[in-house]
Scaffold this active site. Sequence first.
Site, mmCIF file in Angstrom:
data_model
loop_
_atom_site.group_PDB
_atom_site.id
_atom_site.type_symbol
_atom_site.label_atom_id
_atom_site.label_comp_id
_atom_site.label_asym_id
_atom_site.label_seq_id
_atom_site.Cartn_x
_atom_site.Cartn_y
_atom_site.Cartn_z
ATOM 1 N N LYS A 108 0.834 -1.214 0.000
ATOM 2 C CA LYS A 108 0.000 0.000 0.000
ATOM 3 C C LYS A 108 0.863 1.257 0.000
ATOM 4 O O LYS A 108 0.620 2.189 -0.753
ATOM 5 C CB LYS A 108 -0.898 -0.012 1.242
ATOM 6 N N ASN A 109 1.881 1.273 0.848
ATOM 7 C CA ASN A 109 2.645 2.511 1.002
ATOM 8 C C ASN A 109 3.669 2.743 -0.113
ATOM 9 O O ASN A 109 4.347 3.769 -0.134
ATOM 10 C CB ASN A 109 3.308 2.558 2.389
ATOM 11 N N ARG A 162 -4.390 10.855 4.209
ATOM 12 C CA ARG A 162 -3.291 11.807 4.309
ATOM 13 C C ARG A 162 -2.338 11.723 3.113
ATOM 14 O O ARG A 162 -1.774 12.726 2.672
ATOM 15 C CB ARG A 162 -2.571 11.498 5.624
ATOM 16 N N CYS A 216 -5.054 12.493 12.643
ATOM 17 C CA CYS A 216 -5.551 11.143 12.449
ATOM 18 C C CYS A 216 -5.676 10.491 13.807
ATOM 19 O O CYS A 216 -5.432 11.122 14.826
ATOM 20 C CB CYS A 216 -4.636 10.350 11.538
ATOM 21 N N ARG A 275 -0.657 14.845 12.574
ATOM 22 C CA ARG A 275 0.410 14.411 11.661
ATOM 23 C C ARG A 275 0.619 15.561 10.684
ATOM 24 O O ARG A 275 0.032 15.592 9.611
ATOM 25 C CB ARG A 275 0.035 13.106 10.954
ATOM 26 N N ASP A 281 4.513 0.594 12.148
ATOM 27 C CA ASP A 281 3.313 -0.059 11.617
ATOM 28 C C ASP A 281 3.169 -1.515 12.060
ATOM 29 O O ASP A 281 2.163 -2.163 11.754
ATOM 30 C CB ASP A 281 3.288 0.030 10.081
ATOM 31 N N ARG A 327 -8.612 -0.248 4.891
ATOM 32 C CA ARG A 327 -7.771 0.746 4.208
ATOM 33 C C ARG A 327 -6.475 0.115 3.708
ATOM 34 O O ARG A 327 -5.879 0.607 2.757
ATOM 35 C CB ARG A 327 -7.415 1.884 5.168
#
Length: 419
Positions: A22-23, A93, A117, A122, A307, A399
């Site tokens: 995802k990132n 974000r 968040c 953030r 994470d 998400r």
Amino acid sequence: MKYFKIEGPVKLKGEVSAQGAKNAVLPIMSAIILYDTPVLLSNVPQVVDVFTMIELLKILGTKVEWKGKNDLLLDPSTINRYTAPYEIVNQMRASIYVLGPLLMKFGKAAVSFPGGCAFGPRPIDYHLHGLTLLGANLEIDRGYINASMKSPTPAEITLNFKSVGTTIHLMTTASLIEGETTLINCAQEPEVVATADFLIKSGVKIEGAGTNVIKVKGVRKLNNLTEYKIIPDRIEAGTYITAGFMTGGEVMVTGCSPIHLEPVIAKLKEAGASVERGNDYVLVKPRENKIKSLQIETQPFPGFPTDMQPQFMSMLSVAEGLSIIKEGIYPNRFAHAFELQRLGAKIKVIEPTAFIEGVEKLTGAEVAGQDLRGSAALILAGLVAEGITTVFGIEHLERGYENFQEKLQSLGAKIQSSS
Ligand code: EPU
């Protein structure tokens, strides 16, 4: 409100394959704005953050089409707008990533200011400061960043912190600024390296991605790149390996990059895990002893990832003795700690540190995830808790995790969803 009901305890057993990261895909999708021709991204996870980025790219004028379950065709040739509206940026974000590319494409951009968040404020000050040094003129007006860029300028920029987002955002923006930009004190996360690799394949000269100094020699125009494969998601893979270990089962995650998981594997081993790894798989073997307590400090890569902190907190709730987790990235990312207490975990939080005294067993209860990784952590806790654990807040989980329920079921978990 969507929920999962989990019946525990259960020992997970089997094999799952890692989804795309995802990132990594989010910044790469934003970088598409810099292109003129279609790019097919493969190994794209079907997760809500990706859907949100698709919505944003469509608003800007991109043509988007799923070509297969995880193949996403993005055609930026029709991009004709430069405003990222509140209703999208507010949801995610990472939408801030479009600011630099829009500036490079149109010389101007308007992006809604992302809010805080679940784990506190953030800010985006590092992003904005860096863009200013690259020549952007920024004004904040009624919740929007109104930006213009008359003469993009290469620069030497020292980041205040090894921020993943800032490193990626500035590197991507500098790709179209002719001359050499040097970024110092960069984040070294695999997702930074992946984004650099994508840009390098498009003709940009980038040196040092993965180290703390990145040099970008920008080009006037990117080369056409027709296809690009997204790297595996190290946090998703790490979540399943941790679940395997904490339940005392045997879980293999295939299609992952063990090297990206090294900081997580090292801590699992310290907790007593027997881990086998190949080029693209990690196998955690059945546990014979109790989980050992750990001391962890989350840090930028190659440190232990924030994470994975919530999932490790669930695991350490049933470890032997006292564990200490210090948050080095988000001092108040501990919402899950209070929910774990409802399952019987003994956790005391004095920000930025949590003290976890392992208990013999957790007992099922109703809990609510407040953020993506926290929700995953509570589900993991439900796997080891006795009885039924109901985890609310599944919309956060969605998400970032593709088919979480199905993957856990394939490993033997008894998990039902509300819909
Ligand atoms: N920070 C600032 N100002 C900024 C930018 C960051 O003060 O302008 C602070 C943050 O508040 C935080 C620290 O610097 O305390 C590090 O933040 P960073 O910029 O590295 O985080 P990010 O880029 O916003 C990405 C991931 C997060 C992950 C962090 C840290 C994406 C889309 N998000 O966020 O992922 O926790 O790096 O590794 O890449 C997740 O996937 O669950 C997630 C939250």
